[in-house]
Design an enzyme around this catalytic site. Structure first.
Site, PDB file in Angstrom:
ATOM      1  N   HIS A   1      27.843 133.193 -16.879  1.00 51.68           N
ATOM      2  CA  HIS A   1      28.962 132.935 -17.409  1.00 51.68           C
ATOM      3  C   HIS A   1      28.618 134.449 -18.944  1.00 51.68           C
ATOM      4  CE1 HIS A   1      29.982 129.069 -16.532  1.00 51.68           C
ATOM      5  NE2 HIS A   1      30.988 129.226 -17.037  1.00 51.68           N
TER       6      HIS A   1
ATOM      7  N   HIS B   1      24.918 128.721 -10.794  1.00 44.80           N
ATOM      8  CA  HIS B   1      25.496 127.298 -11.346  1.00 44.80           C
ATOM      9  C   HIS B   1      26.349 125.990  -9.814  1.00 44.80           C
ATOM     10  CE1 HIS B   1      28.035 129.710 -14.425  1.00 44.80           C
ATOM     11  NE2 HIS B   1      26.933 129.228 -15.291  1.00 44.80           N
TER      12      HIS B   1
ATOM     13  N   GLU C   1      28.263 124.343 -13.548  1.00 45.96           N
ATOM     14  CA  GLU C   1      26.931 123.357 -13.018  1.00 45.96           C
ATOM     15  C   GLU C   1      27.575 122.132 -13.100  1.00 45.96           C
ATOM     16  OE1 GLU C   1      22.796 122.299 -14.305  1.00 45.96           O
ATOM     17  OE2 GLU C   1      23.336 124.258 -15.088  1.00 45.96           O
TER      18      GLU C   1
ATOM     19  N   ASN D   1      24.625 127.653 -22.047  1.00 45.76           N
ATOM     20  CA  ASN D   1      23.198 127.539 -23.088  1.00 45.76           C
ATOM     21  C   ASN D   1      23.552 128.488 -24.688  1.00 45.76           C
ATOM     22  OD1 ASN D   1      21.865 130.363 -22.511  1.00 45.76           O
ATOM     23  ND2 ASN D   1      23.335 129.768 -20.460  1.00 45.76           N
TER      24      ASN D   1
END
Length: 283
Positions: free
Chosen positions: A41, A76, A128, A224
């Site tokens: 990402h 992912h 994910e 994240n």
């Protein structure tokens, strides 16, 4: 101007492994190269790979239209169905799934096969989590908020297994575990948050509590990085979420004496270095 750069900022092991895999394939493969979903990402990484001829497949329909080429599974991970489709095709499959994510796939496949309902602490829309769901053979529930955990209920004889998205907020996961555990179910709890994620979040929180301004660098779709921003914002009101240097606008620069910098697991070192250099030289 004091600048504190997080030691854990930038590519984690799984992301670096996946990105290196794609660049290596792009250099050596004679056939077209595709990634199933963006390999990570980060828009800059994806754009650079596209400039080298790597194309992104968004869904199974696009995959099934291919006749030749190499398909690289994103960091992912994906569900079982994607692998099954690839096995039936003439395409070459290169698996760049993060090993920590692969571990979760094995866990949920095993425990759901034993009759346990799978609970995933994570964002239901994140690739994910979608991939983890794809390895569950029975019922599966995604819990993203404490409210969802409080409202969760199943029959008293239903056995459960709780895992977490690798980039889930560690403290939030602990809160979810406490809520579910108090309900008295037969439950297996496995903390599958990546150790690098825990270290990154802990360090970001510490730095943010010590500076006048905090800069968090990463893609807008990076889970994240979003978690890092949320954590830092609680410690430092002047927290900025940027994707690259041109996005940075420290409006209160005159009153800033110290700046902290961290970055998501998909952020290239080049971008981090550019931001750090700018802050040191301009503020």
């Amino acid at each position: 101007m004091e600048v504190k750069l997080a030691k854990t900022a930038g590519f984690c092991f799984g992301v670096r492994r996946a990105v290196d895999t794609v660049y290596e394939q792009a250099r050596s493969a004679g056939s077209p190269i595709y990634t199933y979903g963006p390999i990570v990402h980060n828009e800059q990484v994806v754009q650079d790979l596209e400039s080298r001829g790597v194309q992104v497949l968004e869904n199974l329909e696009e995959l099934e239209r291919l006749e030749t080429g190499t398909v690289i599974i994103r960091a992912h991970g994906v569900g079982r169905e994607v692998y099954e489709r690839l096995e039936k095709s003439r395409l070459t499959c290169v698996d760049a799934t993060c090993p920590f994510v692969k571990k979760i796939h094995r866990i949920v496949e095993r425990e759901s096969g034993r009759g346990r309902q799978i609970l995933i602490a994570g964002n239901p829309a994140h690739p994910e989590v979608e991939g983890i769901r794809g390895w569950c053979s029975g019922s599966v529930t995604v819990l993203e908020s404490l409210e969802e955990a409080l409202n969760f209920t199943v029959s008293s004889d239903q056995k459960l297994c709780l895992v977490a998205q690798t980039t889930f907020n560690y403290n939030k996961f602990q809160d979810l575990v406490e809520i579910i555990s108090k309900k008295g179910y037969d439950i297996i709890v496995l903390n599958t948050i990546c150790s690098a994620t825990e270290e990154r979040q802990t360090e970001a929180k510490q730095i943010a509590s010590e500076v006048d301004a905090m800069i968090v660098i990463g893609g807008k779709s990076s889970s994240n990085t979003q978690k890092l921003f949320e954590i830092c914002k609680k410690e430092c009101e002047n927290t900025y979420y940027i994707q690259k240097l041109v996005d940075l606008d420290l409006k209160t620069a005159s009153s800033i004496r110290s700046v902290g910098i961290t970055a998501g697991a998909s952020t290239p070192n080049k971008i981090i270095e550019e931001v750090q250099k700018h802050v040191r030289n301009q503020l």
